[in-house]
Motif scaffolding. Sequence first.
Motif, short mmCIF file in Angstrom:
data_model
loop_
_atom_site.label_atom_id
_atom_site.label_comp_id
_atom_site.label_asym_id
_atom_site.label_seq_id
_atom_site.Cartn_x
_atom_site.Cartn_y
_atom_site.Cartn_z
N ASP A 3 -0.69 3.21 6.79
CA ASP A 3 -0.47 3.62 5.41
C ASP A 3 -1.09 5.00 5.19
OD1 ASP A 3 -3.19 3.27 5.11
OD2 ASP A 3 -3.02 1.51 3.85
N ALA A 4 -1.06 5.45 3.95
CA ALA A 4 -1.53 6.79 3.61
C ALA A 4 -3.02 6.98 3.88
CB ALA A 4 -1.23 7.08 2.14
N PHE A 5 -3.76 5.89 4.06
CA PHE A 5 -5.20 5.97 4.25
C PHE A 5 -5.60 5.96 5.73
CE2 PHE A 5 -4.42 3.84 0.18
CZ PHE A 5 -4.95 4.80 -0.66
N VAL A 6 -4.62 6.07 6.64
CA VAL A 6 -4.92 6.03 8.06
C VAL A 6 -5.76 7.25 8.44
CG1 VAL A 6 -2.81 7.24 8.79
CG2 VAL A 6 -3.95 5.70 10.37
N ASN A 7 -6.71 7.02 9.34
CA ASN A 7 -7.52 8.10 9.89
C ASN A 7 -6.73 8.75 11.01
OD1 ASN A 7 -9.41 9.18 11.99
ND2 ASN A 7 -10.91 8.70 10.40
N ALA A 8 -6.42 10.03 10.86
CA ALA A 8 -5.56 10.73 11.82
C ALA A 8 -6.14 10.73 13.24
CB ALA A 8 -5.30 12.16 11.36
N ARG A 26 0.83 -1.20 0.00
CA ARG A 26 0.00 0.00 0.00
C ARG A 26 0.87 1.25 0.00
NH1 ARG A 26 -4.91 -1.06 4.03
NH2 ARG A 26 -6.08 0.10 2.51
N PRO A 27 0.35 2.35 -0.55
CA PRO A 27 1.15 3.59 -0.63
C PRO A 27 1.31 4.27 0.73
CG PRO A 27 -1.06 3.97 -1.47
CD PRO A 27 -0.95 2.50 -1.18
N GLY A 28 2.46 4.89 0.91
CA GLY A 28 2.70 5.73 2.09
C GLY A 28 2.81 4.98 3.40
N VAL A 29 3.32 3.76 3.40
CA VAL A 29 3.44 3.00 4.64
C VAL A 29 4.56 3.58 5.50
CG1 VAL A 29 4.00 0.75 5.64
CG2 VAL A 29 2.56 0.88 3.61
N ILE A 30 4.22 3.80 6.78
CA ILE A 30 5.25 4.23 7.74
C ILE A 30 5.16 3.33 8.96
CG2 ILE A 30 5.28 6.63 6.97
CD1 ILE A 30 3.68 7.33 9.53
N ARG A 62 2.26 0.29 12.44
CA ARG A 62 2.43 0.48 10.99
C ARG A 62 1.12 0.98 10.42
NH1 ARG A 62 4.56 -4.70 8.28
NH2 ARG A 62 5.02 -3.24 6.63
#
Length: 70
Positions: A51-56, A34-38, A49
């Motif tokens: 990804d870019a779709f995480v709810n802040a 998935r894009p933007g994994v941190i 861990r």
Amino acid sequence: MTIPVAPSAAAPPVASSARPKSVLPAKGPTLDERPGVIEIDLANGVRVRVDAFVNAKALRRVLAALSEAS
């Protein structure tokens, strides 16, 4: 006004050739794909861990709960 409806005794049951739908959700891409994994390594050894779709807001609540638990 309600009209009662009775099933017809002459009509045979209909067999469906359709496959039943799975109750499990379809598997999507793994987190690595998935894009933007941190990864966030916390001082207590927990690794989070996302990804870019995480709810802040949800991530803040998770991080707050993890910091309270340690």
